[in-house]
Design an enzyme around this catalytic site. Structure first.
Site, PDB file in Angstrom:
ATOM      1  N   THR A 208       0.373  -1.154  -0.035  1.00 39.29           N
ATOM      2  CA  THR A 208      -0.241   0.030  -0.184  1.00 39.29           C
ATOM      3  C   THR A 208       0.803   1.407   0.173  1.00 39.29           C
ATOM      4  O   THR A 208       1.705   1.454   0.448  1.00 39.29           O
ATOM      5  CB  THR A 208      -0.522   0.049   1.636  1.00 39.29           C
ATOM      6  OG1 THR A 208      -1.736  -1.229   0.914  1.00 39.29           O
ATOM      7  CG2 THR A 208      -1.475   1.447   1.398  1.00 39.29           C
ATOM      8  N   ARG A 236     -14.060  -7.833   0.006  1.00 33.99           N
ATOM      9  CA  ARG A 236     -13.122  -7.577   1.937  1.00 33.99           C
ATOM     10  C   ARG A 236     -12.693  -5.969   0.722  1.00 33.99           C
ATOM     11  O   ARG A 236     -11.927  -5.735   0.442  1.00 33.99           O
ATOM     12  CB  ARG A 236     -12.244  -8.360   1.189  1.00 33.99           C
ATOM     13  CG  ARG A 236     -11.531  -8.132   2.553  1.00 33.99           C
ATOM     14  CD  ARG A 236      -9.627  -7.329   2.132  1.00 33.99           C
ATOM     15  NE  ARG A 236      -8.446  -7.328   3.085  1.00 33.99           N
ATOM     16  CZ  ARG A 236      -8.056  -6.269   3.290  1.00 33.99           C
ATOM     17  NH1 ARG A 236      -8.171  -5.563   2.121  1.00 33.99           N
ATOM     18  NH2 ARG A 236      -7.423  -6.345   4.513  1.00 33.99           N
ATOM     19  N   GLY A 238     -10.258  -3.402   3.380  1.00 33.62           N
ATOM     20  CA  GLY A 238      -8.860  -3.492   3.858  1.00 33.62           C
ATOM     21  C   GLY A 238      -9.186  -2.294   5.058  1.00 33.62           C
ATOM     22  O   GLY A 238     -10.073  -0.969   5.048  1.00 33.62           O
ATOM     23  N   ASP A 239      -8.493  -1.447   6.019  1.00 33.12           N
ATOM     24  CA  ASP A 239      -8.314  -0.366   6.811  1.00 33.12           C
ATOM     25  C   ASP A 239      -7.868   1.156   5.981  1.00 33.12           C
ATOM     26  O   ASP A 239      -8.102   2.002   5.877  1.00 33.12           O
ATOM     27  CB  ASP A 239      -7.065  -0.552   8.220  1.00 33.12           C
ATOM     28  CG  ASP A 239      -5.357  -0.289   6.737  1.00 33.12           C
ATOM     29  OD1 ASP A 239      -5.332  -1.339   6.565  1.00 33.12           O
ATOM     30  OD2 ASP A 239      -4.877   0.099   7.492  1.00 33.12           O
ATOM     31  N   THR A 259      -0.479   1.184   6.811  1.00 32.67           N
ATOM     32  CA  THR A 259       0.110  -0.301   5.850  1.00 32.67           C
ATOM     33  C   THR A 259       0.267  -1.358   6.870  1.00 32.67           C
ATOM     34  O   THR A 259       0.824  -0.818   7.663  1.00 32.67           O
ATOM     35  CB  THR A 259       0.810  -0.030   4.789  1.00 32.67           C
ATOM     36  OG1 THR A 259       1.394  -0.713   4.377  1.00 32.67           O
ATOM     37  CG2 THR A 259       2.526   0.325   5.844  1.00 32.67           C
ATOM     38  N   GLY A 260      -0.471  -2.309   6.460  1.00 36.91           N
ATOM     39  CA  GLY A 260      -0.487  -3.493   7.265  1.00 36.91           C
ATOM     40  C   GLY A 260      -1.709  -4.043   7.322  1.00 36.91           C
ATOM     41  O   GLY A 260      -1.997  -4.053   6.251  1.00 36.91           O
ATOM     42  N   GLY A 262      -4.636  -5.166   7.330  1.00 38.38           N
ATOM     43  CA  GLY A 262      -5.923  -4.086   7.776  1.00 38.38           C
ATOM     44  C   GLY A 262      -7.347  -5.179   8.371  1.00 38.38           C
ATOM     45  O   GLY A 262      -7.896  -3.164   9.369  1.00 38.38           O
TER      46      GLY A 262
HETATM   47  N1  ASP Z   1      -3.864  -2.374   4.780  1.00 35.66           N
HETATM   48  C1  ASP Z   1      -3.702  -3.160   3.158  1.00 35.66           C
HETATM   49  C2  ASP Z   1      -4.751  -3.636   3.676  1.00 35.66           C
HETATM   50  O1  ASP Z   1      -4.897  -4.194   3.897  1.00 35.66           O
HETATM   51  C3  ASP Z   1      -2.783  -3.925   2.515  1.00 35.66           C
HETATM   52  C4  ASP Z   1      -1.205  -2.713   2.505  1.00 35.66           C
HETATM   53  O2  ASP Z   1      -1.388  -1.915   3.531  1.00 35.66           O
HETATM   54  O3  ASP Z   1      -0.806  -3.901   1.869  1.00 35.66           O
HETATM   55  O4  ASP Z   1      -6.082  -3.535   2.440  1.00 35.66           O
END
Ligand code: ASP
Length: 342
Positions: A208, A236, A238-239, A259-260, A262
């Site tokens: 991300t 789905r 994410g965050d 990022t992480g 989510g």
């Molecule tokens: N945070 C993002 C998600 O969960 C993924 C990412 O950080 O690459 O969609």
């Protein structure tokens, strides 16, 4: 009697003057507190994950660093020219979305069905106005759609077909879905399916992109853009596009992009939680970011955040071995890094 009245009035006037000047001093001291750092600053990320110097050769490291520097330069130029934090964040993210190295825009990961579905959000710390979109497949730069949701609609969050109808109405550039696809992301999807890996098990997890900035007026802004997780299903989300989870900006505290994993960032309300800690208990950006990433870790999640505060401070925090990141400010700071200990 008259003499006494004149004396009384002059005394009142003196008290008034001295009160005014001490109030001014206090105000100036407050302003100094608020703006004691650089007059503008920006931080960006291109995702956190399990990258290590052993797994990533120097040529690839240099490629990522050059890509991050180009994005940082785009945001820096806006701020150095006296532009707004919001525009700086947008400029940096467009560069990262167009670069296939990162999981956003071109180079986004594939869903289980083999589609690239994009999520993005942007937020203005001046009045906490925000815009976000999820599940789009043809908007070339999802951050521009998020910006338009904020600027041109009465809403905060639009999804899928509806978001694309809105994008067309706003004359936002659309592309054929193939424009986003890269062979490397397809390989990652096939590997995930072949090894029956879970969403959180793929090698280089999170790509991300995001940016946070504070401009010379002390206004903060944050933005995030992503393809989400490889192999995601069932619509789905994410965050990243969720205001308060992966993206948040509030002039009273800070701007955050995450990022992480989510799901954990949503459960911890990461971006808002960092700003709330700074605003309500006076923690620094670094202390608040580390504390909230530790909470994510305690829930079982991993990832990282970038933070910018109105005083010009920027901070990174992560519980992964690395995070593609960079920052710059008006005092000449220019840093690009990949591994945690860099
Ligand atoms: N945070 C993002 C998600 O969960 C993924 C990412 O950080 O690459 O969609």
């Amino acid at each position: 009697m008259l003499a006494r009245l004149v004396l009384f009035c002059s005394a009142l006037l003196l008290v008034g003057v001295s009160q005014t000047s001490s109030a001014q001093e206090v105000n100036m001291a407050d302003q100094d507190n608020v703006r004691s750092g650089p007059s503008w600053s920006i931080a960006i990320h291109g995702g956190a994950g399990s990258m290590s110097p052993e797994k990533m050769d120097e040529t690839v490291q240099a490629e990522y660093k050059a890509a991050l520097q180009t994005a940082l330069d785009a945001g820096t130029k806006v701020l150095a020219d006296g532009g707004e934090a919001l525009d700086a964040v947008q400029a940096a993210i467009i560069v990262l979305e167009n670069d296939p190295h990162f999981n956003a825009g071109r180079g986004a990961v594939f869903t289980y069905k083999g589609v690239n579905e994009h999520d993005a959000a942007i937020m203005d710390g001046r009045d906490r106005s925000a815009g976000a979109s999820t599940g789009t497949t043809q908007v070339k730069n999802p951050i521009l759609l998020a910006r338009s949701v904020m600027d041109d609609s009465p809403h905060v969050f639009l999804s899928r077909e509806g978001a694309e109808v809105f994008a067309r109405e706003q004359n936002i550039e659309m592309v054929d879905p193939d424009w986003f696809a890269t062979p490397e992301r397809w390989r990652q999807l096939e590997e995930l399916k072949a090894k029956k890996l879970g969403w959180f098990d793929v090698d280089l997890k999170y790509g991300t992109v995001g940016a946070v900035a504070v401009d010379s007026n002390g206004n903060v802004a944050a933005g995030t853009s992503t393809g989400g997780l490889t192999g995601k299903r069932w619509g789905r989300i994410g965050d990243s596009p969720m205001i308060g989870a992966g993206t948040y900006a509030d002039n009273r505290a800070c701007a955050v992009s995450a990022t992480g994993a989510g799901e954990f960032f949503i459960r911890a309300g990461v971006a808002h939680e960092i700003c709330a800690r700074m605003r309500m208990i006076g923690e620094s950006a670094e202390v608040a970011a580390k504390a909230v990433i530790a909470e994510v870790g305690a829930l079982g999640g991993d990832g990282g955040v970038i933070v910018a505060a109105p005083d010009g401070t920027t901070a990174f925090a992560m519980n992964t071995p690395g995070m593609y990141r960079g920052r710059a400010d008006s005092n000449g700071l220019n840093e690009i890094a990949i591994f945690e200990d860099e």
